[in-house]
Enzyme design. Sequence first.
Site, mmCIF file in Angstrom:
data_model
loop_
_atom_site.group_PDB
_atom_site.id
_atom_site.type_symbol
_atom_site.label_atom_id
_atom_site.label_comp_id
_atom_site.label_asym_id
_atom_site.label_seq_id
_atom_site.Cartn_x
_atom_site.Cartn_y
_atom_site.Cartn_z
ATOM 1 C CG ASP A 1 -0.171 0.194 2.547
ATOM 2 O OD1 ASP A 1 1.077 0.283 2.539
ATOM 3 O OD2 ASP A 1 -0.834 0.269 3.588
ATOM 4 C CG ASP B 1 1.527 3.114 4.796
ATOM 5 O OD1 ASP B 1 0.444 2.663 5.193
ATOM 6 O OD2 ASP B 1 2.450 2.398 4.353
ATOM 7 C CG ASP C 1 -3.229 2.352 5.281
ATOM 8 O OD1 ASP C 1 -4.383 2.079 4.906
ATOM 9 O OD2 ASP C 1 -2.433 1.507 5.752
HETATM 10 N N1 CTP Z 1 0.573 1.270 11.576
HETATM 11 C C1 CTP Z 1 0.103 1.773 12.763
HETATM 12 N N2 CTP Z 1 -1.241 1.844 12.988
HETATM 13 C C2 CTP Z 1 -2.112 1.429 12.048
HETATM 14 C C3 CTP Z 1 -1.646 0.918 10.826
HETATM 15 C C4 CTP Z 1 -0.280 0.852 10.624
HETATM 16 O O1 CTP Z 1 0.889 2.163 13.618
HETATM 17 N N3 CTP Z 1 -3.413 1.514 12.298
HETATM 18 C C5 CTP Z 1 2.015 1.178 11.369
HETATM 19 C C6 CTP Z 1 2.480 -0.245 11.251
HETATM 20 O O2 CTP Z 1 2.720 -0.800 12.522
HETATM 21 C C7 CTP Z 1 3.734 -0.090 10.443
HETATM 22 C C8 CTP Z 1 3.476 1.154 9.591
HETATM 23 O O3 CTP Z 1 2.340 1.782 10.160
HETATM 24 O O4 CTP Z 1 4.832 0.134 11.298
HETATM 25 C C9 CTP Z 1 3.260 0.833 8.144
HETATM 26 O O5 CTP Z 1 2.322 -0.200 8.018
HETATM 27 P P1 CTP Z 1 2.097 -1.049 6.706
HETATM 28 O O6 CTP Z 1 1.616 -0.190 5.602
HETATM 29 O O7 CTP Z 1 1.226 -2.189 7.084
HETATM 30 O O8 CTP Z 1 3.534 -1.674 6.387
HETATM 31 P P2 CTP Z 1 4.760 -1.136 5.546
HETATM 32 O O9 CTP Z 1 5.920 -1.173 6.458
HETATM 33 O O10 CTP Z 1 4.446 0.159 4.894
HETATM 34 O O11 CTP Z 1 4.971 -2.280 4.478
HETATM 35 P P3 CTP Z 1 4.264 -2.406 3.030
HETATM 36 O O12 CTP Z 1 5.276 -1.924 2.053
HETATM 37 O O13 CTP Z 1 3.967 -3.851 2.875
HETATM 38 O O14 CTP Z 1 3.036 -1.571 3.028
HETATM 39 MN MN MN Z 2 2.659 0.389 3.809
HETATM 40 MN MN MN Z 3 -0.400 0.750 5.576
#
Ligand code: CTP
Ligand code: MN
Ligand code: MN
Length: 335
Positions: free
Chosen positions: A174, A176, A259
Site C-alpha cells: 500500500d 501510507d 492509508d
Molecule cells: N501502523 C500503525 N497503525 C495502524 C496501521 C499501521 O501504527 N493503524 C504502522 C504499522 O505498525 C507499520 C506502519 O504503520 O509500522 C506501516 O504499516 P504497513 O503499511 O502495514 O507496512 P509497511 O511497512 O508500509 O509495508 P508495506 O510496504 O507492505 O506496506
Molecule cells: Mn505500507
Molecule cells: Mn499501511
Amino acid sequence: CAHPSAKPESAVSPYACQRRTTLDNHNKIFTDALEVLAENLELCGNQGPSLAFRRAASMLKSLPAALRRLEETQHLPCLGEHSRAIIEVQHEPRPSLSVSTHISSHLSCSAPAEALINTLSHRFLFYEDISKPVSRTEASALKIIVEEAVICVNPSATVSITGGFRRGKEFGHDVDFIIKTPEAGQEDVILPAVIKRFKSQNILLYSDLQESTFDLRKLPTHCFEAMDHFSKCFLIIKLKREQETDARAGKDWRAVRVDLVAPPLERFTYALLGWTGSTLFLRDLRRFARLERGKLLDNHALYDKATNTFLPAKTEEDIFAHLGLEYIEPWQRNA
Ligand code: CTP
Ligand code: MN
Ligand code: MN
Ligand code: MN
C-alpha cells in the site's frame, strides 16, 4: 590470533532498534524461508511461533555479510532451535524440499482461510489489483493526488509519505501518508473532506474512515497501546496508468491501497515514528523502552514511569535520545 572465530564476536543486539537494517539483505535465502514460515504460522493463528521466526529473519537481515558456516550463528541472538534448523536446511547443497512441513509437523495449523477470505471479500473486486505490489513511481503519483486534495481542503496542511516507502522500499502493499495540520482540531475534519473530494473526482473505490478517539487527558501511563486513536482512513484509489499496459482489459487504471493518518500537531512526531515502521522495528523499540528504560512508547506519546512525566519530542531524533539510543535513520529501520 588471526583466526576469525577466535576474535570476540561484535555483539548483535537482540533488539531491532539497536541494529541498522537496510534493504541490503545478505542473507535472503534464510530470511525468505523464515518469513514464508512466519506468514504461514500467522495465517494459522500461531502468533507466538510466527513472531519468533520474524525476529530471527529480522536479526539476519541486519548482518553485514552472508552467513557462510552454521557455527557463525552460535553468537547470534533471536535464533531458536527451529530457526537454526531452517538455516541448516537452507545451507545444504540439495534443494530443500519442504522447510515448512518440517516445522508444520511441530505446530498444529487450524483452518484460518475462512476468516481471511471474509476480510478480503468486500475488496474482492479489486483483489487482483491490490495484491500486485505498488511501485515507488506509483507511490509518487499518488502523493501528488493526495497532496492536491489535502491542500485544496486546507492550504496550510502538509503530506508526507511514511511506511515502507519512507524506509526506501521500491515496492509496497500500500502507500501510507501522514498529514500535518498546523491548527488544532483540523485533524478531525481533513480526512472526511479529502474522501469527499476523491469521490467527486471519481477515483474512490472503497473507503473506511475511522474517526479520532484520541483524548489528550487519557494518554496511557500504565501500558502502551498497540493501536492508535488518530483519525485515519483505509482507501482503495483508482490510479491512472502511465501507459495502457493491459489493453485487452481496456482498463486504464489500477486499484491501489492507500492509508492516511491525521494526528493532532503535538502528537505528530510519535505518529510519524510509529507509521514509518517497520512493524518489527517499532515492536522492538517499544519493548526496549519498557524493559530497558522503564518508558512507555506508542504512536501517541513517550512516558517515563520513573518520573511520571511525558517526554516532549519535536523530532524523531529526540525520541531516540530520550531512550538513550543511537539515532537510526528511516532506511535503517527495515527490520
Ligand atoms: N501502523 C500503525 N497503525 C495502524 C496501521 C499501521 O501504527 N493503524 C504502522 C504499522 O505498525 C507499520 C506502519 O504503520 O509500522 C506501516 O504499516 P504497513 O503499511 O502495514 O507496512 P509497511 O511497512 O508500509 O509495508 P508495506 O510496504 O507492505 O506496506
Ligand atoms: Mn505500507
Ligand atoms: Mn499501511
Ligand atoms: Mn552491505
